[in-house]
Design an enzyme around this catalytic site. Structure first.
Site, PDB file in Angstrom:
ATOM      1  CG  ASP A 106      52.547  21.145 -42.402  1.00  0.00           C
ATOM      2  OD1 ASP A 106      51.484  21.749 -42.188  1.00  0.00           O
ATOM      3  OD2 ASP A 106      53.672  21.593 -42.095  1.00  0.00           O
ATOM      4  CG  HIS A 117      54.162  20.569 -35.186  1.00  0.00           C
ATOM      5  ND1 HIS A 117      55.131  19.856 -35.856  1.00  0.00           N
ATOM      6  CD2 HIS A 117      53.852  21.630 -35.981  1.00  0.00           C
ATOM      7  CE1 HIS A 117      55.397  20.458 -37.013  1.00  0.00           C
ATOM      8  NE2 HIS A 117      54.629  21.533 -37.120  1.00  0.00           N
ATOM      9  CG  ASP A 163      53.208  24.440 -44.058  1.00  0.00           C
ATOM     10  OD1 ASP A 163      53.033  23.349 -44.625  1.00  0.00           O
ATOM     11  OD2 ASP A 163      53.247  24.568 -42.820  1.00  0.00           O
ATOM     12  CG  HIS A 180      56.545  23.070 -40.432  1.00  0.00           C
ATOM     13  ND1 HIS A 180      55.480  23.804 -40.912  1.00  0.00           N
ATOM     14  CD2 HIS A 180      57.561  23.937 -40.240  1.00  0.00           C
ATOM     15  CE1 HIS A 180      55.846  25.079 -40.993  1.00  0.00           C
ATOM     16  NE2 HIS A 180      57.105  25.187 -40.590  1.00  0.00           N
TER      17      HIS A 180
HETATM   18 ZN   LIG Z   1      53.501  23.310 -41.206  1.00  0.00          ZN
END
Ligand SMILES: [Zn+2]
Ligand SMILES: [Zn+2]
Lengths: 555, 443
Positions: free
Chosen positions: B147, B108, B236, B149
């Site tokens: 991931d 991120h 995740d 996200h």
């Molecule tokens: Zn993540």
């Protein structure tokens, strides 16, 4: 006074030490029956001394290594409880094994229960294969031994003729493959090892020696003879360990050095960092099977003083051992002969080496001087490559914490302690070429026995506690259980120190000091709340030796 | 070489805060499982010691505000340094692939770094990519982010770079942090379709996960033909993850790894510290090493409902059809994408969830027929507590043409002079990737 006896494959050495000085020593060829060899050495070294003044006797013996190397067909089987993870059929696990249901997870929770009928079926199947010993190994058994204990109970009740052992009693290391192998090996050697202990006790009685007796461990410490029955694998690799300690005894307390022990066919190399021998990062390996015992990081080079010289395509190369050196009446020219020819060694009869080297070289249109030099060059190159590997392994040891990565690194040593055969001469050659310091111990021929005599009884406890699951475990086989009243690091520290104290008393350790090697606490957070703590604490008695040779033992 | 390199760096002495998901405990049970398996004795796996990254490696990618030291701890430098070390081992031929099982994560973290976003300060994969390109002359690299996200930081850093294919499959941004990663974010005008976002419906299982891989990601990689594949191996998507809503298993992750064959995998997120990480990490490691992972079955799997709902399957099928269609279309030419003023401009706000910062930035990319073109950014981030900063950065691409490079230095001199006359920025940056030279002027 301390007595050290090192029973090697070829020779048995013994010394009596007082105030870090050798007061008597002996070296005899090792016979078929090692208790006889021990007796012969004792005969020579204790004759003139007051036996009441002997504080302890330490034995380093190849017995376990030999028993394991024989690879006889032992009727040992394994019952494995792998649970989720690596396919157990692909693992390097020793012996016939049967996989059954039942599993524990990393927190010690039972995630799959046993099926009693399946256990019995597995035992019956092993019985049909002629198996008399059964090891039981369950993943995470050190965090919860219940499933292993249930199986042992079933076997003891229904099959009393079978001798069985659970892996949680063998070792507590987080590595079930190593624990499983350790369990099999321990079952294999247990009977003969017990017999050996009884023999030793009888022998010492004959010599009026009533002092405590210890066995040298592969990690450079010692363990009381009686207790070693429960941990027989700790006594492996005694020879190389003893020589590393012998090197340390001569090198002095704070030394950072390489120790080189040159034998007929192999050369053992180890590292000592600020007076502490380097341990192998992962543990010992026997016949390619990894086991849980800690061991010194000793590497072997398949070259020694008796390594033969060959010529292919007009170039000298190194071959196998065909016998002892030509200058000592052997069948073929060796590394030792090359040293003797060049005037770098005084071993044997130089005229023998000279005549043979010259006739052999001329026969191949080569210059004898160059031939001998090139042979030694090859040896030193191999040594250099091996040392580079050892250094890199040491420098590349994994680290799991920020502080470990930032802590100051010890520089690579530039000192070499040389033990055994032509080590002195080769070591001096190496030192001259590379600008290293060379240390030649005074009693190099009995350095192993000296190292053995000066070894300390060391204890290391890796303590782990989970306050939510209310369990604790350690690296020591059989030392695990429940904890109820720990919540803070101080509490965990007290608990682990108490545990350490208990074991220390059992182990006859006089040294008062306890070192904390590491300690850390983890918050177990579930839904932003602290549900408990996990503590990891490492305790040990200070490593090193009981004493060091005065004046460094150098000549 | 037939070995898989592993760096396990659980940072047992580092946390964002004692109760934060990114805390010391995160990889503790993974340690237990991996060690207990005895897998590190496997001759196909070589464990390496982590190392620290150099400041230069970070400056090659980020404009850290006000400097790298303020935005990183030693743990960050070790986490990314581990990835670099495996990159070296790969390029030296010591290993066939590698897994940096490390924390803290990084995907991120964007080009400009004012603070911590989504538990990340610096971008491990982006720093790895630029390190490999600058040191070993590799040109085309694909990053596949698995991931749950959106890998918005990695997307941001390579948004204008046609030599880097960035593919992110993630839970739809309308239902999860960071709220981006839609199909229309497809790369800047100079790197059109070099960013591929696959926003997925909640409730996706192994079936959907593998179908997306096989029917979108794999064809996209086949077209791009990368020299190297890097996997941002977040975990995740697991059915037990507390921060997301997917139904992928350890075996699903391993199967994808086995088929994707990444050269290097770097752990990203994954916060089911007990129920997922020990098993997913193990399964991925086994898949990389070519070992059987079929017995890595989570104890929770027996109780969980791991069927994929019909509407989830339908949504996934629609996405696949959409991307297959789009990947087969002809790419419009760069000049027309830049438009008539030959300049790409983007103004936006970026929220830093961990540090509660709202950054405002303006980016421009100039059209250049011969290279990626110069990238410039101005950014300011007032903070509620402590000092906020305003910065200006210029970036010269690794393969910049001479005229772009010269112009960058002209701009650099001009903004320095302007900033003395009228102080507008706290820090000025010139990132010259071509010469590996990173200049900074602070007020
Ligand atoms: Zn993540
Ligand atoms: Zn240009």
């Amino acid at each position: 006074m301390d007595i050290g006896i090192d029973i090697g494959g070829t020779y048995t050495d013994g010394v009596v030490m007082q105030d870090n000085e050798v007061i008597s020593y002996a070296k005899i060829p090792t016979g078929q029956d090692i208790t006889v060899s021990i007796r012969q050495v004792l005969e020579q070294i204790v004759s003139g001394i007051n036996k009441k003044k002997v504080d302890r006797l330490v034995l380093s013996t190849t017995l376990i290594t030999n028993l394991l190397a024989q690879e006889r067909k032992f009727p040992v089987g394994l019952i494995l409880l792998p649970g989720p993870g690596v396919n157990p059929r692909t693992l390097r696990i020793k012996g016939k094994s049967i996989i059954i249901r039942g599993a524990i997870d990393y927190r010690g929770r039972i995630i799959e229960t046993l099926d009693e009928q399946e256990v019995k079926k597995a035992v019956e199947q092993l019985l049909l294969e002629g198996i008399e010993y059964i090891g039981v190994a369950c993943k995470f058994c050190q965090r919860n031994p219940l499933l292993e204990e249930e199986i042992v109970k079933i076997i003891k009740e229904d099959y009393p003729q079978i001798k069985c052992l659970a892996s949680n009693q063998v070792h507590g290391l987080l590595n079930w493959v190593r624990r499983a192998n350790g369990t099999v090996y321990q079952l294999m050697v247990a009977t003969e090892y017990q017999f050996f202990i009884d023999q030793i006790n009888k022998t010492l009685e004959q010599y009026d020696l009533t002092c405590p007796v210890f066995i040298l461990k592969a990690d450079g410490g010692t363990i009381p003879l009686g207790i070693s029955a429960q941990h027989p694998l700790e006594g492996i690799f005694s020879g190389p360990t003893a020589s590393m300690l012998g090197g340390l005894a001569a090198g002095g307390e704070d030394l950072t050095t390489v120790v080189m022990d040159i034998g007929g066919t192999t050369t053992d190399l180890g590292l000592i960092l600020k007076g502490v021998p380097l341990q192998a990062a992962k543990g010992a390996i026997i016949n390619t099977y990894p086991i849980p015992s800690r061991a010194l990081a000793v590497s072997s080079l398949a070259l020694g003083g008796d390594t033969s010289l060959n010529i292919t395509n007009k170039k000298v190369c190194l071959g196998k051992r065909l016998g002892c050196a030509y200058c000592l009446g052997g069948p073929h020219l060796t590394i030792t002969d090359a040293l003797v020819y060049l005037g770098l060694s005084e071993i044997g009869d130089i005229s023998l080496a000279k005549a043979k080297m010259e006739s052999w070289a001329y026969q191949h249109d080569l210059v004898p001087q160059k031939l001998a030099e090139e042979a030694l060059e090859l040896f030193l190159d191999a040594l250099e490559e091996k040392l580079e590997n050892i250094f890199r392994q040491w420098e590349e040891e994994p680290a799991y914490r920020v502080w470990q990565l930032l802590s100051a690194k010890v520089d690579r040593p530039r000192t070499i302690v040389c033990i055994g055969g032509p080590a002195k001469d080769l070591g001096e050659l190496w030192g001259e070429k590379k600008g290293w310091n060379v240390v030649i111990p005074q009693y190099a021929s009995v350095a192993n026995a000296i190292g053995t005599a000066l070894a300390k009884t060391t204890l290391r406890l890796d303590f782990f506690a989970d306050t939510q699951q209310k369990i604790y475990s350690t690296n020591i086989g059989g030392v695990h259980g429940r904890v109820t009243n720990i919540s803070k690091l101080e509490g965990a520290r007290d608990f682990s120190k108490h545990l350490f104290q208990e074991i220390r008393q059992k182990w006859n350790i006089i040294d008062e000091e306890v070192e904390i090697i590491y300690e850390e606490g983890f918050n177990i957070i579930r839904g932003w709340e602290t549900a408990g703590k996990i503590f990891q604490i490492g305790l040990q008695t200070p490593p090193g030796l009981k004493g060091y040779m005065s004046k460094g033992g150098e000549i | 070489m037939n070995k898989t390199g592993l760096i396990f760096f659980p940072a047992f002495d580092w946390a964002i805060s004692p109760t934060h998901p990114e805390r010391e405990e995160r990889l503790l049970y993974t340690r237990d499982q991996i060690f207990e398996e005895g897998i590190l004795d496997n001759p196909r796996i070589t464990e390496y010691k982590p190392r620290l990254a150099d400041l230069e490696d970070i400056e090659r990618v980020h404009f850290c505000v006000p400097d790298v030291v303020s935005q990183t701890t030693n743990a960050h430098l070790i986490s990314v340094g581990s990835a670099l070390k495996l990159g070296d081992a790969l390029k030296n031929g010591e290993i066939k692939n590698g897994f940096a099982m490390v924390r803290p994560p990084g995907h991120h973290a964007m080009r400009v770094v004012h603070g911590n976003r989504g538990f990340c300060n610096i971008n491990n994969e982006a720093i790895l990519v630029e390190y490999l390109r600058s040191k070993y002359g590799i040109r085309r690299i694909a990053i596949v982010d698995t991931d749950v996200h959106h890998g918005d930081g990695t997307q941001d850093i390579f948004y204008h770079d046609p030599d880097i294919l960035f593919i992110s499959m993630h839970q739809d941004g309308r239902t999860i942090f960071p709220g981006t990663g839609f199909v229309d974010e497809a790369g800047g005008p100079g790197a059109y379709l070099k960013t591929i976002n696959i926003p997925l419906p909640t409730g996706m299982t192994d079936d959907g996960f593998l179908k997306v891989w096989r029917e979108i990601i794999k064809p996209a990689l086949d077209i791009f033909q990368p020299e190297l594949i890097i996997n941002s191996a977040g975990q995740d998507n697991h059915f037990t993850d507390p921060l997301a809503n997917m139904k992928v298993t350890a075996n699903g992750y391993a199967k994808l790894t086995e088929e994707l064959k990444p050269d290097l995998a770097v752990l990203e997120g994954g916060y089911a510290v007990e129920t997922a990480l020990p098993y997913v990490n193990l399964a991925i490691l086994l898949a990389l090493a070519g070992e059987d992972y079929s017995c890595v079955i989570e104890p929770q799997r027996h109780k969980a409902d791991l069927r994929q709902a019909r509407d989830v399957s339908l949504t996934i099928d629609k996405l696949i059809a959409y991307w297959q269609d789009r990947l087969n279309q002809a790419t419009p030419d760069k000049e027309s994408l830049f438009g008539k003023d030959r300049r790409y401009k983007r103004q936006r706000s970026i929220f830093y969830d961990t540090d509660h910062i709202l950054e405002k930035q303006l980016e421009t990319v100039e059209y250049c027929p011969d290279c990626l073109g110069l990238y410039q950014v101005s950014s300011s981030a007032p903070r509620e507590l402590g000092k906020g900063y305003s910065i200006r950065g210029i970036s010269i691409p690794l393969y910049a043409c001479n005229s772009c490079q010269e112009r960058a230095y002209e701009y650099w001199e001009r903004i320095k002079v302007n900033n003395i006359r009228k102080v507008e920025y706290d820090v000025l940056y010139l990132q010259d990737k071509k010469n590996n030279r990173y200049l900074k002027e602070s007020r």
